[in-house]
Structure formats: C-alpha cells, structure tokens
Design a protein around this motif. Structure first.
Motif, PDB file in Angstrom:
ATOM      1  N   THR A 183       0.801  -1.225   0.000  1.00 57.22           N
ATOM      2  CA  THR A 183       0.000   0.000   0.000  1.00 57.22           C
ATOM      3  C   THR A 183       0.833   1.275   0.000  1.00 57.22           C
ATOM      4  OG1 THR A 183      -1.863  -1.124   1.055  1.00 57.22           O
ATOM      5  CG2 THR A 183      -1.801   1.262   1.248  1.00 57.22           C
TER       6      THR A 183
ATOM      7  N   TYR B 289      -0.633  -7.596  -0.571  1.00 60.75           N
ATOM      8  CA  TYR B 289      -1.828  -6.934  -0.039  1.00 60.75           C
ATOM      9  C   TYR B 289      -1.859  -5.479  -0.502  1.00 60.75           C
ATOM     10  CZ  TYR B 289      -2.822 -10.787   3.184  1.00 60.75           C
ATOM     11  OH  TYR B 289      -3.155 -12.002   3.730  1.00 60.75           O
TER      12      TYR B 289
ATOM     13  N   GLU C 287      -4.529  -1.890  -0.034  1.00 59.42           N
ATOM     14  CA  GLU C 287      -5.753  -1.324   0.542  1.00 59.42           C
ATOM     15  C   GLU C 287      -6.703  -0.872  -0.559  1.00 59.42           C
ATOM     16  OE1 GLU C 287      -5.978   0.983   4.077  1.00 59.42           O
ATOM     17  OE2 GLU C 287      -3.854   0.661   4.532  1.00 59.42           O
ATOM     18  N   THR C 288      -7.973  -0.904  -0.254  1.00 62.97           N
ATOM     19  CA  THR C 288      -9.021  -0.681  -1.249  1.00 62.97           C
ATOM     20  C   THR C 288      -9.082   0.769  -1.726  1.00 62.97           C
ATOM     21  OG1 THR C 288     -10.238  -2.363  -0.026  1.00 62.97           O
ATOM     22  CG2 THR C 288     -11.454  -1.198  -1.716  1.00 62.97           C
TER      23      THR C 288
ATOM     24  N   ILE D 159      -5.863  -0.053  -7.300  1.00 63.95           N
ATOM     25  CA  ILE D 159      -6.624  -1.233  -6.858  1.00 63.95           C
ATOM     26  C   ILE D 159      -7.335  -1.921  -8.019  1.00 63.95           C
ATOM     27  CG2 ILE D 159      -8.699   0.090  -6.271  1.00 63.95           C
ATOM     28  CD1 ILE D 159      -7.305  -2.943  -4.335  1.00 63.95           C
TER      29      ILE D 159
ATOM     30  N   LEU E 208      -6.767  -5.849  -8.940  1.00 56.19           N
ATOM     31  CA  LEU E 208      -7.794  -6.888  -8.951  1.00 56.19           C
ATOM     32  C   LEU E 208      -7.612  -7.852 -10.111  1.00 56.19           C
ATOM     33  CD1 LEU E 208     -11.028  -4.825  -8.142  1.00 56.19           C
ATOM     34  CD2 LEU E 208      -9.656  -6.190  -6.564  1.00 56.19           C
TER      35      LEU E 208
ATOM     36  N   THR F 287      -2.820 -12.707  -4.146  1.00 56.59           N
ATOM     37  CA  THR F 287      -3.132 -11.307  -3.870  1.00 56.59           C
ATOM     38  C   THR F 287      -4.311 -11.241  -2.901  1.00 56.59           C
ATOM     39  OG1 THR F 287      -4.599 -11.208  -5.802  1.00 56.59           O
ATOM     40  CG2 THR F 287      -2.305 -10.510  -6.117  1.00 56.59           C
TER      41      THR F 287
ATOM     42  N   ASN G  20      -7.118  -8.237  -0.933  1.00 53.52           N
ATOM     43  CA  ASN G  20      -7.624  -6.908  -0.627  1.00 53.52           C
ATOM     44  C   ASN G  20      -7.516  -6.651   0.871  1.00 53.52           C
ATOM     45  OD1 ASN G  20      -8.894  -5.939  -3.247  1.00 53.52           O
ATOM     46  ND2 ASN G  20      -9.957  -7.890  -3.016  1.00 53.52           N
ATOM     47  N   TRP G  21      -7.046  -5.469   1.246  1.00 57.50           N
ATOM     48  CA  TRP G  21      -6.984  -5.040   2.653  1.00 57.50           C
ATOM     49  C   TRP G  21      -8.059  -3.962   2.792  1.00 57.50           C
ATOM     50  CZ3 TRP G  21      -5.404  -7.358   6.685  1.00 57.50           C
ATOM     51  CH2 TRP G  21      -4.955  -6.721   7.840  1.00 57.50           C
ATOM     52  N   VAL G  22      -9.227  -4.360   3.282  1.00 56.32           N
ATOM     53  CA  VAL G  22     -10.456  -3.566   3.137  1.00 56.32           C
ATOM     54  C   VAL G  22     -10.770  -2.793   4.420  1.00 56.32           C
ATOM     55  CG1 VAL G  22     -12.906  -3.673   2.559  1.00 56.32           C
ATOM     56  CG2 VAL G  22     -11.316  -5.355   1.578  1.00 56.32           C
TER      57      VAL G  22
ATOM     58  N   MET H  72     -14.740  -6.637  -7.109  1.00 56.52           N
ATOM     59  CA  MET H  72     -13.897  -7.451  -6.232  1.00 56.52           C
ATOM     60  C   MET H  72     -14.404  -8.878  -6.159  1.00 56.52           C
ATOM     61  SD  MET H  72     -13.441  -4.530  -3.293  1.00 56.52           S
ATOM     62  CE  MET H  72     -12.818  -5.598  -2.004  1.00 56.52           C
TER      63      MET H  72
ATOM     64  N   ILE I 236     -10.352 -11.529   0.350  1.00 57.24           N
ATOM     65  CA  ILE I 236     -10.930 -10.375   1.028  1.00 57.24           C
ATOM     66  C   ILE I 236     -10.594 -10.444   2.513  1.00 57.24           C
ATOM     67  CG2 ILE I 236     -13.074  -9.222   1.656  1.00 57.24           C
ATOM     68  CD1 ILE I 236     -14.170 -10.024  -1.088  1.00 57.24           C
TER      69      ILE I 236
END
Length: 966
Positions: free
Chosen positions: A393, A439, A441-442, A447, A451, A469, A471-473, A537, A549
């Motif tokens: 990120t 990772y 962040e969304t 992003i 994806l 991979t 997503n860090w949501v 996503m 996720i």
C-alpha cells in the motif's frame, strides 16, 4: 499341440507354452498345463450330472472350447509369458461356467473350492515353508528363496488390532502378483498395492497399507545405519533405541543435524521411543512423511517416524534446563498426534539450519532502494521455506509524481511482476514453488488493476500468475457498500497517513481527503460507486480466486499490540495479523492442536486439552529463541514481541465424534466453547511462561497490560465501527476475571498467542480433517506430491456399518455421486445431515462458526468459503455477512456453479471412477432485482441479499504451493 485322453475323461487338444508358469498354494512354481483345467471342469460336470457327463459331446465341446478360451486369455494378458497364481486360473474356470449359464456346475465348483480351502486351513494353511522355487533378488544382485513365513508375519502385524481387515486375503492376492526373481522392494510393493486397493471397502486398510510401508522404511533406514538389514514391527521394540543413537551420529557426521543433539542423554531418549505409535499412521500420512519430511542422504531416508518426532522434540528443547525431560514431553505430544508443529518446524528442528518459523510479513516502502530491498528479503526468506505476506500500500500509484526525476510513476503492478518471478526463481531452497501474497488497501488508486493481476487475459507483463493477492479492506468502504455511497481512490504519495490509520481516525482523515478533491487541493484521485467496486472485487475473486478479502479495521482494533504499531496486512494464508514497518518484519510460529484427539467418549476432555495447550505454547515459545532468521528485521521483531500462533485441526472429526452435523446450531456452539477453552488455556500458558521467563519486551501498553483480552476487544470494534454494522455473540463460560488478574501480576510471554492455520499437510500426517474445514468428500482420490490416495470417511463407514448399510452397492453409489451421501435414498436423513460435504454445507454455517471462534482469537483464521450454486447475490451475502460478523480475514473461495449438470441415473459409465478434481465454477443465473436500500438491522438483511450480478465462469482454483502454514 497334443491330444490328451484318459479312459474316464474326454480328450481335449491343448497348448502348453513353456513361458507361462503357475504358483501353487504351497509356493511351488510349475509349468502351465491346460490339461488340468480340462480335468477340473470335467470333474465339476461329473459331480453334478453324473458319470454320463464324461461321454457327453456337449460337455466335451464345452470343456475344450472353455479351456482354449481361458488359455488364450492368459496369453493375451501376458504375451511374453509370466507367472500366474492357481487362484487366478480357478477364478477363470468359475467365470467361464457362469458365462455359459452352467449355474449348477458353477455353484458346485465354488463349493468344492471352499471345502478344500477349509481343509487346507485346518491342516495349517497353504504356506508351510519357504518358497522352494520362487526367488527374491536382493540389492547386491544375489537371490534367496521367498520367505513366505515372513510375509505372513508382516501382514499379520499390519492387521493387528484392526477388526475389519482380512490378512489372508492380502497374502493370497499379493502372491498372485509375484514372480521368480522379484526384488525385495517388489515384494513390499505387491503387499502395499494389494492393501491399498481395499481401502475403499474399509478405511482400516489405510492403516494396513501404512504398516506395510513401514517395512520399506525400516529396511532402508536400518541397513543404512548399520543396525540390521530388515526388521519386523515387533522387533522395533528393541531396535529403535540403537537406531536412534546411530542416526544422531550419522546426521552430525553428515553435517545435517545440530551437533548439540549429541549432548543429550541418548540412552534415556532412545528408551522413550514408542514403536507402537508407528501403527497410528494412515497411508497418506506416512507416505507424506517419507516423501517430504524424513532426513535423507543420497536419496536414502535414514530417519524413522519416531526418530523424526524425537529429533524435532530435541531441537525444541535445546534451551531448556532439563532438556531430556522436556524433549520426552514434547515427543509424547507430537508422536501421539495430540498436537503437531507446522511444516518448517518438522523440517528443520534439530538440524544445522533451524528455520522453524512459518510466516513473514513485510511492509514495502515507497522508494526504489526500499522496494528492491524488500524483494531481496522475500528471496532470502523464501529460500528457507517461509511463507510471505507483503504490504504494498505505501508504494505510490500509477501517474504519481516522482520528485527525483520529475516523471510519473508506473505504479505498483510492475514491481509485483518482479515479486512474482522472484517467488518462482527462489523456489524455497529447491523444494517447492515459492509462495507470496501481496496486499493492497481498497483506497489505493492502483486497486482496479491489482484486482486483475491473476487474469489469463490482457497484457501478460502486468499479470502475476504465480503469486497470491489480497484486498486489505477498511470498514469505511464496507459501510459505503451498505449505504450505497461513493468511494474515492487515492495515491499514497499524496495521502501517506491513510496507511497507518484505522477505525474512526481513518474515517475522519479519509473524508478530509475527499473534501480536498472537491476543492481542487488533491488532483490525483478517482471516484467510483462503492457497490460497483465491491461487485468487481467479488467478480474477480470468483473468476480467478483472487484477491482474497481481508478486513483492515478488526485486525487493528482488536490487536493486542496496537500501542506498538499497525497491522498492514495478513500473511500468505490470512491467519496472521501482526504489526509491520520499515524496521520490523513480523514473524509467526505455528502449531495446531488436534481437536479430535481431545474428544473422549463424546465429550471434550478439558483437562487433557489444558495439558496439551500448555506444552504446545511452551514449544512455540522455544522456537523464537532457537530459530534461524534470514534477515535482521525479522530477528529484531520476533525477539521484541515474541508472537506465536496456536491453532486447531480436526474440527470436523471432533463433530463426528460428538454426533453433530456441521450445518447446525450445535456445531456453532461447539466451535464457540472449544475455542474458548483453547484460548483460555493458551493465554494462561503464555502468562505462566512470563512468570518463569519474563514478559515480552513490548508488553507494557498492550491490551494485555490493560486487562483487555480478545473477548474484551470486541467492544472497541463495536464502538469504532458503529453497532449497527456488527452483530456478535459475546457469551462466555470460563473464569476470565481470574485470568485477567493473573496477567496483571505475571504479564504475558507472547504478544500474540493464537491463529488458526490451514494445516493441509500436517493434518494429513495426523490422519484428520484439516483445520476448521468441513469434509471435502466422503469418498475421493486425493492427489498431492506423494501420489494419489483413496480417502474414505471412516466415521461415516462405521455409522453405515452399524445400520447394516455398508456394502458394494453403497461403495459404488458413493463413487457415482462423487462422495456425496445426499442422493442415496438408503442413507437415513440424520446421517445425510451429519455427513454433508463442504459444498453441501451452506456458507452461513461456516461464517457463523468462524465468528464464534474469532471472538476468542487474538489473530485470525484461515477460512475457506465453499459456495454451491454460486451467484453474484450469494457471494455478496456471504462476504458481507463475514464482515458483519466481525471476521478479520477470509481465505480461498471454493465455488460450484449453479448450472452444474445432473448425473443420469441410466448412464453409469463412471460408476467406478472416484472424483479427484477440484470443483470448477460455472456461470450463475442472471442478475436479481435489487431491493430498496435501507439500514442493515441484522443478519437477516444480509441473507436476503442486496442486488446480484452475473458471475463469470472460472476454472479450477489453484492450491497454495507453500507449506509454511500447513
């Protein structure tokens, strides 16, 4: 060709090729003589039809044609000649009579064979001496007569204590496949293959096969160590101790074992080795150890199972005051399968390079030196079999300004391509493919391209086909999804502080940046509908299996170490949630309690669980001081915080033992109560270690030091997220106030204590279902690096036997229906519910059980989600529910399409085929109408779904290549 005739038997023309030989019941090998087939068939007719059959032209023609047909069948089977067993020939005679419709004669023939078999058994059996003419070829090329007595002993030992196996059948069927000059290994392989083919008939044969495999292991190791050329199971009671001492000496001489192992009292440890525990392995478990775990030299495995467990125990006891007592304590836990260390610990404990840790988490800085330094760290950590989680990120997005060159950045994706190729190149020391998870962040501006990294279409230079991979949501994104709001993407170059913020502080700062885009202060951004991003996503997750996720805020708001940093990502398997920074690479050491071993007489044995957990935590804590660290940031971080991750496996087996269906409130309650006990004892064990050894260095200021335990941290999550966005059960049964008081007085030895890893490999070793997973199928073929293994759900077989339902028809039905009990009418409803497989358990039950566990865990859990009849709506509901229930992370999505083809009840062409593939996802139905938007009021809102979409088709979801957490 000769014409054979006797006064009382019909003449028949036969051919007797010298190349075909027959093994008689006493082991003698003689030339094939078709005349004897003709005589036997003629006598069978005479026995039924009387003496007139001897002169009947019908009988004479039938005998002649059948004899020739049988002979030709053998010649087609073995055109270059070979060896038959007498039973093979008699089977063909019986089949020929049945095919010809001679039912009475065939029945008489069967009764004749059975009567003679009983007579032979009464006289002491068929095999009464060493084989007079069938020889075995030894490793040096010399030969000796086949020792039939030893074969019987091996098989008898292998079947000991197993009620549902037939030792004589294994011996008889194996002898049919032997020939003159067969190698010693060939004899062993024949025995194992015979037992292995019977596994589907009764699961106990997997233990028989494993015990027969032990003969190979013993011969290979004991001869290499100079003990004996071969040994039986019973002889190992006396041979394990000298073999152990010889092994330690050899391993140190070969510079494979730590020389400090020689300082132990080897006589005392050798006496503690329990050869009976060799019998506890399934075939899959033991073959896995042989292929991938046992120490070897020049491809010769000289490590035996109990020796391996003692080597690991010694390696973990190196720093103990009473090393021998602790080593024996650790050995008892490992060899009983009550607890199992993770794969790196099993690989390397007690060796010269003891890299025992499972997971490494890093943060990649936003500057070129730092980026390539992070990639170098990945390579070094991967070399020693570590699983990697990288937080990307901070790296500026595509189009961001580069001050040094006054140019524009290419963003994160080109660097991830380098990471991907590094993982392939540095393939964990040449043992298996390197494994890393990136990772992001969304809110990161890259992003959308992130994806698509695992897609099989598009510019391959911007694809990463070999890495994972995730997503860090943030919670704010999920709130915008629920509320139908917009979502703004930023570059960390202009919003760097978002990376380190979470909860209410993140929301406030994020909204300030959004306001800056409206005033023109921020120019590099993109605005999208949150729900559109969420759907994308989920679509990519379904299509490619990635990105997973995971949820940033619960990982941080419930972290005991929030005073010491920020959790920026999880690990390769999404169960580790530790702080990372430029100066600290987080490290975690894993091990798993075998929950099934702690269910005694249908009840969870709390006292046994307490003892197991206390010893396990001690073993995990020891890893930190013994461990080899490939990079200094990892050593510094681990010494300062001392995190460990104790998890569970065999959860489904524990449910079976308690007669509970996975898809039930009782299973959810058991998940809650069992994890509460593990949590209570693990936290207490760490506190007791702190009293003995001192608390970890960053203890002051932690949630532990404030009397806030994992169950208490839920309140912080509720407060920061908002109670309308979370619904959690907070019931408890243990005396947590007592534990808070103990921690206040003693501290904690470890910053983090619990994490539930996937355990795919170590659960195979222990012969239980992996981790917290439901049963995949009740009958299937499992393929891995060690080959293919028939896996049968033993508890189900036992239940079906108890009701008189286990027979060949049931076996074939289970094969036909891919291991599912649901379509089989004969199976009662209660057993169908109990033995529902992973795709037959609604995902809400997986999420509910995981939520109950999560409240007790200071880290996270590797939660695979199985969804049958998948659609956009179903994915939406499931993943929203996971967030709403307070889960920290999710792992793989296993999806079966809604339009799967039903099996025909007429075409049974695949009757004998056992499914062994990972299910593939197929296209789901079209979109559903979206209900009116309203505030969420509970799980029922989610179960009704909010919108839907057409999910794309997908191929197989790749299995994780790394075994770090396994």
């Amino acid at each position: 060709m000769d014409t054979i005739a006797t006064p009382d038997e019909p003449s028949v023309t036969v051919t007797a090729p010298k190349a075909l030989r027959v093994i008689k019941r006493n082991g003698d090998v003689v030339a094939f003589d078709a005349d004897k087939i003709a005589v036997a068939m003629s006598k069978a007719f005479i026995g039924v039809e009387g003496d007139n059959a001897a002169t009947s032209s019908r009988v004479r023609d039938f005998v002649r044609q059948s004899t020739e047909s049988i002979e030709q069948a053998f010649l087609r089977r073995m055109p270059d000649g070979g060896t038959l067993h007498i039973e093979d020939i008699q089977d063909q005679v019986e089949l020929a009579l049945m095919r010809a419709g001679e039912q009475r004669v065939a029945r008489a023939y069967v009764l004749y064979r059975e009567a003679h078999a009983r007579a032979r058994a009464a006289a002491g059996g068929d095999i009464v001496k060493p084989h007079p003419s069938l020889n075995v070829t030894l490793a040096d090329g010399s030969t000796r007569p086949l020792d039939l007595g030893r074969i019987e002993t091996l098989v008898s030992d292998a079947c000991e204590g197993l009620a549902n196996v037939d030792a004589q059948k294994i011996v008889d069927d194996s002898l049919k496949n032997l020939y003159d000059g067969v190698t010693v290994d060939g004899v062993s392989q024949a025995l194992m293959m015979t037992a292995r083919t019977l596994v589907e008939k009764d699961p106990d044969y997997t233990y028989v096969t494993a015990r027969l495999l032990q003969d190979n292991l013993r011969r290979e190791a004991l001869s290499f160590l100079g003990i004996v050329d071969e040994a039986t199971y019973r002889e190992m009671a006396d041979l394990y101790a000298p073999a152990f001492k010889a092994y330690i000496a050899k391993g140190i001489a070969f510079e494979q074992l730590d020389p400090r192992l020689a300082e132990f009292d080897l006589d005392r440890l050798g006496e503690a080795l329990d050869h009976h525990r060799d019998n506890a392995f399934t075939y899959l478990g033991l073959q896995t150890l042989y292929d991938r775990y046992f120490i070897h030299r020049d491809e010769v495995r000289y490590e035996l199972p109990q020796v391996m467990f003692m080597r690991v125990a010694m390696g973990l006891a190196l720093g103990e005051d009473d090393r021998e007592a602790r080593a024996i304590e650790f050995y008892e836990l490992l060899s009983s399968f009550d607890y199992m260390a993770s794969t790196p610990t099993l690989f390397n404990a007690g060796t010269v390079r003891s890299q025992l840790s499972s997971c490494y988490l890093t943060t990649v800085p936003d500057e070129l030196d730092g980026i390539y330094s992070a990639i170098r760290d990945n390579a070094l950590l991967s070399k020693w079999a570590g699983g990697l989680g990288n937080d990307w990120t901070p790296v500026r997005a595509l189009g961001s300004w580069i001050k040094g060159t006054n140019g524009k950045s290419q963003g994160v994706v080109p660097f991830l391509k380098v990471v991907n190729d590094t993982a392939v190149a540095v393939n964990q020391g040449g043992k298996r493919k390197g494994a890393v998870c990136a990772y992001l962040e969304t809110w990161h501006l890259d992003i959308e391209e992130f994806l698509e990294l695992r897609k099989n279409t598009g510019d391959d230079r911007r694809r990463t086909h070999d890495m994972n991979t995730a997503n860090w949501v943030p919670d704010l994104f999920m709130k915008r999804v629920f509320d139908g709001g917009e979502w703004t993407l930023f570059s960390p170059a202009t919003c760097p502080d978002l990376h380190d913020l979470y909860g209410a502080a993140f929301e406030q700062r994020y909204e300030e940046y959004e306001a800056m885009t409206r005033t023109g202060e921020l120019k590099l951004y993109k605005r999208v509908r949150a729900k559109d991003m969420w759907r994308r996503m989920l679509s990519m997750l379904f299509e490619t299996g990635h990105p997973w996720i995971t949820f940033k805020d619960p990982c941080n708001l419930r972290s005991p170490q929030q005073h010491a940093g920020v959790v920026h990502s999880s690990n390769l398997c999404t169960e580790i949630t530790l702080n990372t920074s430029a100066d600290e690479i987080a490290v975690c050491n894993l091990g798993s309690v075998n929950l099934a071993q702690h269910v005694v007489d249908g009840r969870l044995d709390g006292e046994k669980l307490r003892k197991t957990v206390h010893t396990a935590v001690r073993m995990l804590d020891n890893v930190i001081d013994i461990n080899y660290y490939a990079v200094p940031q990892a050593s510094h971080s681990n010494a300062k915080h001392r995190p460990v991750g104790l998890g569970i496996m065999g959860f489904q087996d524990a449910l079976y033992a308690r007669d509970i269906a996975y898809a039930s409130d009782a299973a959810v309650e058991f998940a809650d109560r069992s994890m509460e006990l593990v949590s209570y004892h693990a936290i207490e064990a760490s506190s007791d270690l702190a009293a003995e050894r001192g608390p970890y260095r960053s203890f002051e200021g932690s949630l532990w030091s404030q009397g806030i335990l994992p169950i208490d941290s839920i309140q912080k999550l509720k407060t920061e997220r908002g109670e309308k966005y979370i619904e959690l059960d907070e019931s408890a049964t243990q005396d947590w106030d007592r534990l808070r008081d103990k921690i206040a007085g003693q501290g904690m030895r470890n910053s983090n204590v619990m994490a539930i890893a996937p355990t795919a490999t170590i659960s195979n070793i222990c012969g239980v279902t992996q981790s917290i997973e439901p049963t995949y199928q009740n009958l299937y073929v499992k393929s891995n690096l060690s080959g293919e293994f028939t896996v049968v759900n033993a508890p189900m077989v036992n239940d079906l036997k108890a009701r008189g339902l286990w027979d060949e028809v049931m076996i074939n039905d289970l094969k036909y229906y891919d291991g599912s009990a649901q379509p089989i009418d004969r199976i009662p409803d209660d057993l169908k519910a109990k033995y529902a497989t992973a795709f037959e358990v609604e995902p809400k039950w997986l999420v509910e059980a995981a939520a109950r566990r999560q409240k007790w865990i200071d880290q996270a859990q590797s939660l695979n989600l199985y969804i049958k009849g998948v659609s956009g709506k179903k994915l939406d509901v499931t993943y929203r529910m996971a967030w709403f229930r307070g889960l920290k992370t999710t792992y793989y999505l296993r999806a079966l399409g809604a339009t799967s083809v039903e099996k025909s009840t007429v075409d049974r062409g695949t009757l004998n085929a056992v499914s062994n593939g990972t299910p593939t996802a197929s296209t789901s139905p079209g979109p559903a109408a979206e209900p009116p938007r309203r505030e969420p009021r509970g799980v029922e809102d989610f179960l009704q779904g909010k919108g839907g979409q057409r999910a794309p088709s997908a191929g197989e979801i790749d299995e994780l290549g790394c075994e770090a957490c396994q």
